[in-house]
Design a protein around this motif. Structure first.
Motif, PDB file in Angstrom:
ATOM      1  N   UNK A  81       0.860  -1.185   0.000  1.00 60.72           N
ATOM      2  CA  UNK A  81       0.000   0.000   0.000  1.00 60.72           C
ATOM      3  C   UNK A  81       0.899   1.239   0.000  1.00 60.72           C
ATOM      4  N   UNK A 110       2.534   4.613   0.905  1.00 59.62           N
ATOM      5  CA  UNK A 110       2.583   5.264   2.210  1.00 59.62           C
ATOM      6  C   UNK A 110       2.596   6.787   2.069  1.00 59.62           C
ATOM      7  N   UNK A 128      11.870   2.804  -3.777  1.00 55.65           N
ATOM      8  CA  UNK A 128      11.517   2.583  -2.384  1.00 55.65           C
ATOM      9  C   UNK A 128      11.696   1.085  -2.187  1.00 55.65           C
ATOM     10  N   UNK A 129      12.962   0.671  -2.024  1.00 59.73           N
ATOM     11  CA  UNK A 129      13.226  -0.770  -2.003  1.00 59.73           C
ATOM     12  C   UNK A 129      12.843  -1.355  -0.648  1.00 59.73           C
ATOM     13  N   UNK A 130      12.671  -2.673  -0.570  1.00 57.60           N
ATOM     14  CA  UNK A 130      12.382  -3.282   0.742  1.00 57.60           C
ATOM     15  C   UNK A 130      13.512  -2.924   1.699  1.00 57.60           C
ATOM     16  N   UNK A 131      13.181  -2.380   2.887  1.00 56.04           N
ATOM     17  CA  UNK A 131      14.276  -1.955   3.776  1.00 56.04           C
ATOM     18  C   UNK A 131      14.130  -2.398   5.238  1.00 56.04           C
ATOM     19  N   UNK A 132      13.174  -3.267   5.532  1.00 57.93           N
ATOM     20  CA  UNK A 132      12.998  -3.639   6.935  1.00 57.93           C
ATOM     21  C   UNK A 132      13.909  -4.826   7.285  1.00 57.93           C
ATOM     22  N   UNK A 133      14.760  -4.668   8.324  1.00 59.40           N
ATOM     23  CA  UNK A 133      15.606  -5.786   8.749  1.00 59.40           C
ATOM     24  C   UNK A 133      14.735  -6.920   9.303  1.00 59.40           C
ATOM     25  N   UNK A 170       8.145  -7.444  -0.391  1.00 63.30           N
ATOM     26  CA  UNK A 170       8.108  -5.997  -0.606  1.00 63.30           C
ATOM     27  C   UNK A 170       8.728  -5.258   0.577  1.00 63.30           C
ATOM     28  N   UNK A 171       8.949  -5.960   1.676  1.00 60.19           N
ATOM     29  CA  UNK A 171       9.337  -5.297   2.919  1.00 60.19           C
ATOM     30  C   UNK A 171      10.727  -5.681   3.419  1.00 60.19           C
ATOM     31  N   UNK A 215      13.988   6.046  -0.895  1.00 58.80           N
ATOM     32  CA  UNK A 215      13.394   6.076   0.444  1.00 58.80           C
ATOM     33  C   UNK A 215      14.170   5.127   1.345  1.00 58.80           C
ATOM     34  N   UNK A 264      13.486   4.289   9.091  1.00 61.32           N
ATOM     35  CA  UNK A 264      13.588   5.373  10.078  1.00 61.32           C
ATOM     36  C   UNK A 264      14.980   5.641  10.635  1.00 61.32           C
ATOM     37  N   UNK A 322      14.049  10.589   5.691  1.00 59.54           N
ATOM     38  CA  UNK A 322      13.307   9.570   4.954  1.00 59.54           C
ATOM     39  C   UNK A 322      13.820   9.314   3.550  1.00 59.54           C
TER      40      UNK A 322
END
Ligand SMILES: C[S@@+](CC[C@H](N)C(=O)[O-])C[C@H]1O[C@@H](n2cnc3c(N)ncnc32)[C@H](O)[C@@H]1O
Lengths: 391, 251
Positions: free
Chosen positions: B57, B59, B157-162, B181-182, B214, B217, B245
Motif C-alpha cells: 500500500x 505510504x 523505495x526498495x524493501x528496507x525492513x531488517x 516488498x518489505x 526512500x 527510520x 526519509x
C-alpha cells in the motif's frame, strides 16, 4: 402564507419604506447623484480621441457602455419632464374633453416619473459587486444546546445543499464531523459557481432554533444555536495572485505519532494542521484519506479565511474614509430564529418573517430571505452613496 | 473509543454500496485487514490508485517525497526515469503525471505488481509509463532487453525492513502485505548496495543523473555512506513526521 412585517423594527429598510423616504425628500438626493454621473459620462465622451485608438479610449468606451442604461433612464426622465411642462397649459384648456385627456396623460407621465425615481434609478445606482465571481465555503458549527444543535445543524446543511442545487451551484461536503448521539457537530461545504459567495454570504451569523426535542418527555421548548460562517472561495490561480500569505509564514503539522513510519506502518494517517503565524489562524483537515488532499483542502480554507479578512478590512476602510459609522456585520449576532411551535422563521436583520417553516427547511423559501437580504444590502449601498455625495 | 476510528467508519460507509455491504466491510476491518485493501484504492497525490493484496500500500511518506521530487524536476527538458521495485506504480506514475516531459520504466520482481502498475497507468491515462518484470538484484539486470539506459532519474523505495524488526510488526502489515516488498535482508540494507552498484555501472545512468531513495527510520546515515562510496553526493530529506526519509543523490 408569506408576509412581511416591515414596521417591526426601526432599523428596517424594506423596499417600501425606502421608496417612502425617497418621496419625502422629493427624490432630490437621488437626482443629484444621477445628474452627477450623467455629467461625468459627458466628460468621458468628450475625452475620446478622433480615431478611438488609444488604450485609454478603450477604457472610456467601456465606461460609456456600462453607463448606457443610466443614460437611457435619464433621457426618459428629461423627456417626461418636458412633456409635463408642455402639458401644463392644456390642463386649464377651455375644452373639457381636452382637459380630461390632458389630465389622463399627466397622470401617466407622473407614474413614469415615480417609477424612474423609485425603482429604475436606485437599481442602476447599485455598484457592481466586487465579489460577484467568487465561490463560497460554508462552515457550520454547533453551538449551545448539545445534541439538539447538532441535529439542527444537519437539517441546515441539507437546506443549504438543496439551495445550492436549485441555484445551479455545485456543492461538495469537504469536512463533516458526526455527533455520537446523532446529527452533525460541524461541517464545511464547498459551493462552487459564479455568484455563490454573493448568494450565501448573508447566511453568516448565529441561527437559533426553538423546538421540543424528541428526547424531552416533558415537552418543553428548548433553544439551541448553530453558527454559520460563509467565506469567499477563490480559484487556486486567483488565490496566488491575491498574495494573501507567504508559504514561509505557514507552519504545516501532521497529526499523531507514527512510530517508525514508512514501510513499517500501513495505518491511514492523513490529518494535517496548518497555522498561519502572522494571523494565528489554524486549520485542521482530516476527512480525506491522503495527506496531500487534506493539505490542499486546508490551504483552501486558510485562503478563504484570509480573503474574508481582506474583504472585511476593505469594507471597514471604505467606511472609515466616508467617516460614517455603519455597524459592521458581527458573526456572533443572532440573525435568524426558526420557531417550530409557531411554524415561523424570522430574520432579525430585516425583520422579515415567513409563516411556513417547512417551506424554508424543505422547500425553496430560503430564496425569499436571501433575495430580501440582497435587496436590503443594495439599498444600503445606494443610501451610502447618497449620503456620500451630500456629505 | 472503539478500535475503529470514526473516520475509518466514514470512509468504509462511503465505499459501501448498501448497509449490509457496509457491515461486511466493517467485519473485514475488525479482523485486521488494511482499510486500503478493503476500499480497493488509495489516493496518492492527485492520483487515485488501485491497490490489492499483497502489493504494498503506498505510504504517506512516499507520497510526500515523490511530490517534493516532482517540484524539482517539473520544468526540466525531456527526461527518462527508472523505478526499481515499483509495486502499485505509485512513485513513477505520480512523477510522470506531474512532469509532462518525463517517461518512465518501472520494474518489479512480482508479476502481480507489474500487472497492477500497468493497470494503474491505464486507469490514470498515463501512456509515458511502462512496467515489466525484472529482478534488479540479478547480475544480468542491466542488460535486460526492455531497459533502455542511460536513465536521467533513478527512484526506488526498495524493501528496507531488517528481519528482526519485521517480526515485531503489527498483523495488518505482516499478514496482508508481501514480505518480499518489505524485507531488506538482515541489515535491511541489501537493496541499497545493489542500487549503488548499478549507479556506478558504465552508461547505466546519464552523467547528470539524480537518484532518490526512500530509507527506513534509522537508515539515512548508512545509506548516505553507501552512496557516497559510489562517488555520489547526498542530501537527506525529512518526512512530514521529521524522520530522515529520503536520500537525494547526484554526482
Ligand atoms: C517497499 S515496496 C515499494 C513499492 C512501491 N514502489 C511503493 O513505494 O509503494 C518494494 C517493491 O520491490 C519489489 N521487489 C522486491 N525485490 C525485488 C527485486 N529483487 N527486483 C525487483 N523488484 C523487487 C517488491 O515486489 C515490492 O513491490
Amino acid at each position: 402564507m408569506l408576509f412581511f412585517r416591515p414596521w417591526i423594527r426601526p432599523t428596517l429598510r424594506s423596499f417600501s419604506t425606502f421608496s417612502a423616504r425617497l418621496q419625502q425628500q422629493d427624490g432630490s438626493r437621488i437626482l443629484r447623484v444621477v445628474q452627477r454621473l450623467i455629467d461625468e459620462r459627458e466628460t468621458t465622451r468628450s475625452q475620446i480621441s478622433q480615431d478611438m485608438s488609444t488604450p485609454e479610449d478603450i477604457a472610456r468606451l467601456r465606461k460609456l457602455k456600462e453607463s448606457e442604461p443610466l443614460q437611457e433612464a435619464w433621457d426618459e426622465w428629461t423627456e417626461a419632464n418636458k412633456n409635463l411642462e408642455d402639458l401644463k397649459p392644456l390642463l386649464s384648456d377651455p375644452d373639457p374633453s381636452m382637459r380630461s385627456l390632458a389630465s389622463e396623460e399627466y397622470e401617466s407621465l407622473d407614474e413614469t416619473r415615480n417609477n424612474l425615481l423609485q425603482n429604475t434609478f436606485p437599481s442602476l445606482l447599485v455598484p457592481p459587486s466586487t465579489t460577484a465571481s467568487l465561490s463560497a465555503l460554508v462552515e457550520l458549527k454547533s453551538g449551545a444546546g448539545g445534541i439538539e444543535s447538532s441535529l439542527f445543524l444537519a437539517e441546515l446543511l441539507r437546506m443549504y445543499l438543496r439551495f445550492a442545487t436549485n441555484s445551479s451551484f455545485k456543492s461538495t461536503i469537504v469536512a463533516e464531523n458526526e455527533n455520537d448521539g446523532g446529527g452533525t457537530k460541524d461541517a464545511i461545504v464547498e459551493i462552487k459557481g459564479e455568484g455563490a459567495y454573493d448568494a450565501f454570504r448573508w447566511e453568516s451569523g448565529v441561527h437559533r432554533v426553538q423546538r421540543v426535542p424528541a428526547t424531552d418527555s416533558a415537552g418543553r421548548v428548548h433553544t439551541s444555536t448553530v453558527a454559520v460562517i460563509v467565506l469567499p472561495l477563490l480559484e487556486e490561480k486567483d488565490a496566488e495572485k491575491e498574495e494573501l500569505f507567504s508559504m514561509s509564514d505557514v507552519k504545516i503539522e501532521v497529526m499523531r505519532a507514527r512510530g517508525a513510519g514508512g514501510q513499517h506502518v500501513n495505518k491511514t494517517e492523513s490529518a494535517v494542521r496548518l497555522t498561519h503565524i502572522p494571523s494565528g489562524i489554524t486549520v485542521s483537515m482530516q476527512d480525506e484519506r491522503s495527506q496531500h488532499q487534506n493539505k490542499r483542502r486546508a490551504f483552501q480554507v486558510l485562503t478563504a479565511r484570509l480573503m474574508d479578512q481582506k474583504i472585511t478590512r476593505e469594507i471597514a476602510e471604505r467606511r472609515a474614509t466616508r467617516n460614517n459609522l455603519v455597524k459592521s456585520a458581527d458573526r456572533s449576532e443572532k440573525i435568524r430564529t426558526y420557531n417550530y411551535p409557531q411554524e415561523r422563521v424570522t430574520d432579525h436583520r430585516i425583520g422579515m418573517s415567513l409563516r411556513n417553516l417547512t417551506s424554508v427547511m424543505e422547500g425553496d423559501a430560503l430564496h425569499d430571505f436571501i433575495s430580501a437580504l440582497k435587496k436590503d444590502h443594495e439599498e444600503t449601498q445606494v443610501e451610502d452613496m447618497l449620503r456620500e455625495t451630500e456629505g | 473509543m472503539t478500535l475503529l476510528s470514526l473516520l475509518e467508519k466514514k470512509w468504509l460507509r462511503q465505499a459501501a454500496s448498501s448497509p449490509a455491504h457496509f457491515q461486511s466491510l466493517l467485519r473485514r476491518r475488525r479482523k485486521g485487514e488494511p482499510l486500503q485493501y478493503i476500499i480497493g484504492t488509495q489516493p496518492f497525490g492527485p492520483l487515485n490508485l488501485r491497490v490489492r493484496p499483497p502489493i504494498l500500500i503506498p505510504r504517506p511518506e512516499t507520497e510526500h517525497w515523490a511530490i517534493q521530487l516532482a517540484d524539482r524536476i517539473q520544468n526540466r527538458p525531456r527526461r527518462t526515469l527508472l523505478d526499481l521495485g515499483t509495486g502499485s506504480g505509485c512513485i513513477s506514475l505520480l512523477l510522470t503525471h506531474l512532469c509532462p516531459a518525463l517517461s518512465a520504466h518501472a520494474v518489479d520482481v512480482n508479476p502481480a505488481a507489474v500487472e497492477l502498475a500497468n493497470e494503474n497507468a491505464l486507469l490514470c491515462s498515463i501512456d509515458r509509463f511502462q512496467a515489466f518484470q525484472a529482478d534488479f538484484l540479478h547480475q544480468d539486470f542491466p542488460s535486460h532487453p526492455s531497459l533502455s539506459p542511460p536513465y536521467d532519474i533513478l527512484v526506488s523505495n526498495p524493501p528496507y525492513i531488517p528481519l528482526a524488526e519485521y517480526l515485531t510488526l503489527s498483523d495488518d502489515v505482516k499478514k496482508y502485505e508481501d514480505p518480499r516488498a518489505l524485507l531488506g535482508g538482515n541489515s535491511g540494507l541489501d537493496f541499497y548496495h545493489a542500487i549503488a552498484r548499478l549507479a556506478v555501472r558504465e552508461r547505466f545512468l546519464s552523467p547528470d543523473a539524480i537518484i532518490a531513495l526512500e530509507v527506513g527510520h534509522n537508515q539515512a546515515d548508512a545509506v548516505s555512506a553507501i552512496l557516497q562510496s559510489a562517488k555520489l553526493r547526498t542530501d537527506v530529506w525529512p518526512d512530514p513526521w521529521g524522520i530522515p526519509r529520503t536520500i537525494f543523490a547526484y554526482r
